[in-house]
Design a protein around this motif. Structure first.
Motif, PDB file in Angstrom:
ATOM      1  N   ALA A  28      -0.568  -2.239   8.514  1.00  0.00           N
ATOM      2  CA  ALA A  28      -1.390  -1.842   9.659  1.00  0.00           C
ATOM      3  C   ALA A  28      -2.188  -0.579   9.344  1.00  0.00           C
ATOM      4  N   SER A  29      -1.548   0.378   8.668  1.00  0.00           N
ATOM      5  CA  SER A  29      -2.246   1.605   8.278  1.00  0.00           C
ATOM      6  C   SER A  29      -3.360   1.311   7.288  1.00  0.00           C
ATOM      7  N   LEU A  30      -3.087   0.400   6.332  1.00  0.00           N
ATOM      8  CA  LEU A  30      -4.113   0.014   5.353  1.00  0.00           C
ATOM      9  C   LEU A  30      -5.293  -0.642   6.056  1.00  0.00           C
ATOM     10  N   VAL A  31      -5.013  -1.576   6.965  1.00  0.00           N
ATOM     11  CA  VAL A  31      -6.076  -2.270   7.692  1.00  0.00           C
ATOM     12  C   VAL A  31      -6.923  -1.282   8.490  1.00  0.00           C
ATOM     13  N   GLU A  32      -6.268  -0.349   9.160  1.00  0.00           N
ATOM     14  CA  GLU A  32      -7.001   0.648   9.953  1.00  0.00           C
ATOM     15  C   GLU A  32      -7.885   1.517   9.052  1.00  0.00           C
ATOM     16  N   THR A  33      -7.339   1.917   7.893  1.00  0.00           N
ATOM     17  CA  THR A  33      -8.104   2.761   6.962  1.00  0.00           C
ATOM     18  C   THR A  33      -9.323   2.024   6.419  1.00  0.00           C
ATOM     19  N   LEU A  34      -9.123   0.779   5.974  1.00  0.00           N
ATOM     20  CA  LEU A  34     -10.235   0.029   5.387  1.00  0.00           C
ATOM     21  C   LEU A  34     -11.285  -0.316   6.438  1.00  0.00           C
ATOM     22  N   SER A  35     -10.861  -0.613   7.655  1.00  0.00           N
ATOM     23  CA  SER A  35     -11.814  -0.885   8.736  1.00  0.00           C
ATOM     24  C   SER A  35     -12.630   0.363   9.048  1.00  0.00           C
ATOM     25  N   HIS A  36     -11.964   1.504   9.066  1.00  0.00           N
ATOM     26  CA  HIS A  36     -12.662   2.769   9.298  1.00  0.00           C
ATOM     27  C   HIS A  36     -13.711   3.011   8.207  1.00  0.00           C
ATOM     28  N   LEU A  37     -13.325   2.793   6.951  1.00  0.00           N
ATOM     29  CA  LEU A  37     -14.270   2.992   5.850  1.00  0.00           C
ATOM     30  C   LEU A  37     -15.441   2.029   5.944  1.00  0.00           C
ATOM     31  N   ARG A  38     -15.144   0.794   6.329  1.00  0.00           N
ATOM     32  CA  ARG A  38     -16.226  -0.191   6.467  1.00  0.00           C
ATOM     33  C   ARG A  38     -17.194   0.251   7.559  1.00  0.00           C
ATOM     34  N   HIS A  39     -16.681   0.763   8.663  1.00  0.00           N
ATOM     35  CA  HIS A  39     -17.541   1.213   9.758  1.00  0.00           C
ATOM     36  C   HIS A  39     -18.291   2.489   9.407  1.00  0.00           C
ATOM     37  N   GLN A  40     -17.788   3.224   8.408  1.00  0.00           N
ATOM     38  CA  GLN A  40     -18.495   4.401   7.914  1.00  0.00           C
ATOM     39  C   GLN A  40     -19.614   4.028   6.943  1.00  0.00           C
ATOM     40  N   GLY A  41     -19.733   2.747   6.624  1.00  0.00           N
ATOM     41  CA  GLY A  41     -20.826   2.295   5.768  1.00  0.00           C
ATOM     42  C   GLY A  41     -20.431   1.892   4.363  1.00  0.00           C
ATOM     43  N   TYR A  42     -19.167   2.061   3.991  1.00  0.00           N
ATOM     44  CA  TYR A  42     -18.716   1.647   2.658  1.00  0.00           C
ATOM     45  C   TYR A  42     -18.599   0.120   2.595  1.00  0.00           C
ATOM     46  N   ARG A  43     -18.866  -0.417   1.428  1.00  0.00           N
ATOM     47  CA  ARG A  43     -18.573  -1.822   1.139  1.00  0.00           C
ATOM     48  C   ARG A  43     -17.169  -1.855   0.539  1.00  0.00           C
ATOM     49  N   VAL A  44     -16.301  -2.717   1.078  1.00  0.00           N
ATOM     50  CA  VAL A  44     -14.877  -2.659   0.743  1.00  0.00           C
ATOM     51  C   VAL A  44     -14.384  -4.021   0.284  1.00  0.00           C
ATOM     52  N   VAL A  45     -13.630  -4.019  -0.832  1.00  0.00           N
ATOM     53  CA  VAL A  45     -12.923  -5.202  -1.311  1.00  0.00           C
ATOM     54  C   VAL A  45     -11.444  -4.841  -1.408  1.00  0.00           C
ATOM     55  N   LEU A  46     -10.575  -5.701  -0.891  1.00  0.00           N
ATOM     56  CA  LEU A  46      -9.137  -5.481  -0.978  1.00  0.00           C
ATOM     57  C   LEU A  46      -8.532  -6.513  -1.926  1.00  0.00           C
ATOM     58  N   VAL A  47      -7.822  -6.044  -2.935  1.00  0.00           N
ATOM     59  CA  VAL A  47      -7.054  -6.918  -3.821  1.00  0.00           C
ATOM     60  C   VAL A  47      -5.587  -6.744  -3.442  1.00  0.00           C
ATOM     61  N   SER A  48      -4.992  -7.808  -2.926  1.00  0.00           N
ATOM     62  CA  SER A  48      -3.656  -7.693  -2.353  1.00  0.00           C
ATOM     63  C   SER A  48      -2.650  -8.558  -3.098  1.00  0.00           C
ATOM     64  N   SER A  49      -1.586  -7.926  -3.553  1.00  0.00           N
ATOM     65  CA  SER A  49      -0.430  -8.648  -4.066  1.00  0.00           C
ATOM     66  C   SER A  49       0.429  -9.086  -2.889  1.00  0.00           C
ATOM     67  N   GLY A  50       1.601  -9.607  -3.189  1.00  0.00           N
ATOM     68  CA  GLY A  50       2.568  -9.854  -2.137  1.00  0.00           C
ATOM     69  C   GLY A  50       2.852 -11.295  -1.790  1.00  0.00           C
ATOM     70  N   ALA A  51       2.037 -12.244  -2.272  1.00  0.00           N
ATOM     71  CA  ALA A  51       2.244 -13.639  -1.865  1.00  0.00           C
ATOM     72  C   ALA A  51       3.614 -14.158  -2.292  1.00  0.00           C
ATOM     73  N   VAL A  52       4.008 -13.868  -3.526  1.00  0.00           N
ATOM     74  CA  VAL A  52       5.296 -14.357  -4.016  1.00  0.00           C
ATOM     75  C   VAL A  52       6.443 -13.671  -3.271  1.00  0.00           C
ATOM     76  N   GLY A  53       6.337 -12.343  -3.089  1.00  0.00           N
ATOM     77  CA  GLY A  53       7.382 -11.615  -2.371  1.00  0.00           C
ATOM     78  C   GLY A  53       7.548 -12.112  -0.948  1.00  0.00           C
ATOM     79  N   VAL A  54       6.426 -12.337  -0.250  1.00  0.00           N
ATOM     80  CA  VAL A  54       6.485 -12.831   1.129  1.00  0.00           C
ATOM     81  C   VAL A  54       7.043 -14.253   1.160  1.00  0.00           C
ATOM     82  N   GLY A  55       6.634 -15.071   0.184  1.00  0.00           N
ATOM     83  CA  GLY A  55       7.144 -16.435   0.109  1.00  0.00           C
ATOM     84  C   GLY A  55       8.643 -16.468  -0.094  1.00  0.00           C
ATOM     85  N   CYS A  56       9.134 -15.579  -0.951  1.00  0.00           N
ATOM     86  CA  CYS A  56      10.577 -15.499  -1.179  1.00  0.00           C
ATOM     87  C   CYS A  56      11.318 -15.125   0.104  1.00  0.00           C
ATOM     88  N   ALA A  57      10.763 -14.168   0.833  1.00  0.00           N
ATOM     89  CA  ALA A  57      11.403 -13.740   2.083  1.00  0.00           C
ATOM     90  C   ALA A  57      11.446 -14.879   3.095  1.00  0.00           C
TER      91      ALA A  57
END
Length: 371
Positions: A28-57
């Motif tokens: 949630a903190s990451l999403v809020e930060t990246l949304s804020h940066l996008r609204h400040q005019g930055y172009r943002v790309v997120l590379v996210s790990s976690g699919a395997v870890g979430v799948g295991c859980a």
């Protein structure tokens, strides 16, 4: 001038030990930060790990899968859950996102590389935040990125990013693992990755229980990204707000200074998009001609050939000690070069029995890497 940011967050930051469930407060903190940066005019790309870890859980698995088939199945389960969480949180902030799943094969062929590049540019022009992950479900070993640190560096090169942020489970690079060595010293700035050798930095390759990367993969990613002219920062993933502070000039994390950016997207593709299939070892004269004179590679400067490759394959150019200096597209097969290495250009046609290009690697198809 609008700046482009690529932010990579690792599994260790996205999940909660020991079960590997999602760390929703961090996301949630990451999403809020990246949304804020996008609204400040930055172009943002997120590379996210976690699919395997979430799948295991979700499947109740206590250990990371060891076989490729099981890992691909678990990733398919986890990726849907992961992107759903991102979509819900970004939608609450009225920030559109897109899912982009890549394999190394998407960047190897020139046409597919350009298609991927155009897709990213259109998404960024539309104000969308692309969320990128390796397509674990279909990727095969020979066309895998290996880890999302490498993927993020290649994406940063692809989109011509200004910044790459590698969010991890430590606040910066240290001379040794601070979790194991109390005398580990923090490193704030790295002007060139080669400095780490002189500083005797111990870079481990062990990631978390759920992740695939360690600090070694992050340093390697920094090497790729800075070679493409992208400033790279390693910083603590549990505090995504640090990205905003760093952009404002705060001395947080470890900063890797960018090197001169390759002149064109084609040069970046040759340097980082392709998977080399061989190596050419060069004498001192050839190394100097390429590095200092911007010359093409001729057969006379080649002292050894390694690998099995064909015309227009990617090869690594090394000095006689094996230190990489450049990469390029070769005009000869490995079979032909074994016959003509060390020969003057006028001697090539009599040796092979047919006409060949004068250059082994033309300077237009060659880019310095100095890795």
């Amino acid at each position: 001038m609008v700046q482009t940011l690529v932010v990579k967050i690792g599994t260790s930051s996205l999940t909660r030990p020991p079960a590997g469930g999602l760390a929703l407060s961090t996301i949630a903190s990451l999403v809020e930060t990246l949304s804020h940066l996008r609204h400040q005019g930055y172009r943002v790309v997120l590379v996210s790990s976690g699919a395997v870890g979430v799948g295991c859980a979700r499947l109740g698995l206590s250990d990371r899968p060891r076989t490729i088939a099981l890992k691909q199945a678990v990733a398919a389960v986890g990726q849907g859950r992961l992107i759903r969480v991102y979509d819900d949180l970004f939608t609450a902030l009225q920030q559109p996102i897109a899912q982009v799943l890549l394999t190394r094969g998407d960047l190897v062929q020139r046409t597919s590389y350009l298609n991927v590049e155009r897709t990213f540019q259109e998404l960024l022009n539309l104000g969308v935040i692309p969320i990128v992950n390796e397509n674990d479900t279909v990727a095969v070993d020979e066309l895998r990125f290996g880890d999302n640190d490498t993927l993020s560096a290649l994406v940063a090169s692809l989109v011509g990013a200004d910044w790459l942020f590698l969010l991890t489970d430590v606040d910066r690079l240290y001379s040794a693992d601070p979790r194991l060595d109390p005398n580990a010293q923090p490193i704030s700035v790295v002007n060139h990755v080669d400095e780490l050798k002189s500083l005797q930095v111990q870079v481990g390759d062990r990631g978390s229980n759920w992740g695939t990367g360690g600090m070694q993969t992050k340093v390697s990613a920094a090497q790729i990204a800075t070679g493409a002219g992208v400033r790279t920062v390693i910083t603590e993933g549990r505090t995504p707000q640090n990205i905003v502070k760093i952009l404002a000039g705060a001395s947080i994390g470890t900063h890797f200074e960018p090197q001169p950016r390759p002149a064109s997207a084609r040069k970046r593709w040759i340097a980082h998009g392709l998977v080399p299939t061989g190596k050419l070892y060069l004498d001192e004269g050839a190394v100097n001609a390429i590095c200092s004179g911007g010359k093409s590679l001729l057969a006379a400067g080649i002292i050894a050939v390694e690998g099995n490759f064909d015309h227009q394959d990617a090869v690594v150019l090394c000095d006689r000690n094996g230190q990489e200096i450049a990469r390029g597209l070769v005009n000869y097969s490995s079979f032909e070069l074994e016959k003509v290495k060390g020969c003057q250009s006028e001697a090539i046609e009599p040796l092979l029995g047919y006409s060949c290009p004068e250059t082994v690697v033309h300077r237009d198809n060659l880019t310095l890497t100095g890795l």
